[in-house]
Design a protein around this motif. Sequence first.
Motif, short mmCIF file in Angstrom:
data_model
loop_
_atom_site.label_atom_id
_atom_site.label_comp_id
_atom_site.label_asym_id
_atom_site.label_seq_id
_atom_site.Cartn_x
_atom_site.Cartn_y
_atom_site.Cartn_z
N UNK A 138 0.76 -1.23 0.00
CA UNK A 138 0.00 0.00 0.00
C UNK A 138 0.79 1.29 0.00
N UNK A 139 2.11 1.19 0.09
CA UNK A 139 2.93 2.38 0.22
C UNK A 139 4.35 2.02 -0.19
N UNK A 140 4.90 2.71 -1.17
CA UNK A 140 6.25 2.37 -1.61
C UNK A 140 7.32 2.84 -0.63
N UNK A 141 6.92 3.57 0.41
CA UNK A 141 7.82 3.80 1.53
C UNK A 141 8.02 2.52 2.33
N UNK A 142 7.05 1.59 2.22
CA UNK A 142 7.07 0.36 3.02
C UNK A 142 7.58 -0.84 2.23
N UNK A 143 7.38 -0.82 0.92
CA UNK A 143 7.78 -1.96 0.10
C UNK A 143 7.86 -1.53 -1.35
N UNK A 144 8.87 -2.03 -2.05
CA UNK A 144 9.03 -1.73 -3.47
C UNK A 144 8.10 -2.59 -4.33
N UNK A 145 7.63 -3.70 -3.80
CA UNK A 145 6.97 -4.74 -4.60
C UNK A 145 5.57 -4.34 -5.04
N UNK A 213 16.96 2.79 -4.18
CA UNK A 213 17.24 4.04 -3.47
C UNK A 213 16.83 5.25 -4.29
N UNK A 214 16.22 5.03 -5.47
CA UNK A 214 15.75 6.16 -6.28
C UNK A 214 14.75 6.99 -5.48
N UNK A 215 14.64 8.29 -5.78
CA UNK A 215 13.70 9.15 -5.05
C UNK A 215 12.27 8.62 -5.11
N UNK A 216 11.54 8.83 -4.03
CA UNK A 216 10.19 8.29 -3.93
C UNK A 216 9.28 8.79 -5.04
N UNK A 217 9.45 10.04 -5.47
CA UNK A 217 8.56 10.55 -6.51
C UNK A 217 8.73 9.79 -7.82
N UNK A 218 9.94 9.29 -8.08
CA UNK A 218 10.16 8.48 -9.27
C UNK A 218 9.48 7.13 -9.11
N UNK A 219 9.62 6.50 -7.94
CA UNK A 219 9.02 5.20 -7.70
C UNK A 219 7.49 5.28 -7.74
N UNK A 220 6.93 6.32 -7.16
CA UNK A 220 5.48 6.47 -7.19
C UNK A 220 4.95 6.63 -8.61
N UNK A 221 5.74 7.29 -9.44
CA UNK A 221 5.30 7.52 -10.81
C UNK A 221 5.18 6.24 -11.60
#
Length: 226
Positions: A138-145, A213-221
């Motif tokens: 539910x949150x990419x701060x918690x898991x990348x998967x 370790x990429x910035x969260x805004x990139x991962x969320x996108x």
Amino acid sequence: MAFITREVPVEGKDFCDMSADYSKPIEDFSIINIMLPSRYKPSLKNNIYERRAASISKQLLGHDMQCDYDQLLAKPPNKPDAIFHWHQDLAYWPITKDTRTASFWLAIDNSTVENGCLHFVPGSHLEPELRDHCILHGDRNKSHTISAKLSEKDTPKPAELKRGDATVHHERVLHGSGGNYSNSNWRRAWVIAFRSQETVEEERRRGFTHSHNDPLEVLNAVGKKN
């Protein structure tokens, strides 16, 4: 094993567990995931595996293919929760015009149904749209998967491999793997993915390197539903 035992240091979330959220203690990891191992141990670059995979990727998809990233994955024995959820690789990445990808998955150990081999859904790479993917925790701060669901029509097939064998798969093929029920056998693998030079350059311009370790805004996108 030098990566797994942390003899080779890996920064931040590039050493993580793909079966759970980031709060899981390292000693309890079920799917040890090491992103960009050749960055952390440069002597791995240009090895025979990478060179042969590069040649095959160019034969399959064109002479503009180049290495985009590499990854080590390891399931220790007695880890039935070492489930790598169903996904399409393309759902993890930024949307680019050219999606051509050849992902090589090299078996470091014999890879069997018992110890959690890959399973593929035949024909899924031909679907015009990606499946819906959700962020597993539910949150990419918690898991990348991220994770997709199978449909009633899907018929997954196991890809059991001998040590030293490899699969090559398409960026849209739906795949995943089960837990390691073996009492003594690891299931370790080395992934190298090749994409077009144009696509790799576009990813880097956007700040996307395949590092966790990429910035969260990139991962969320790229972690949103597709």
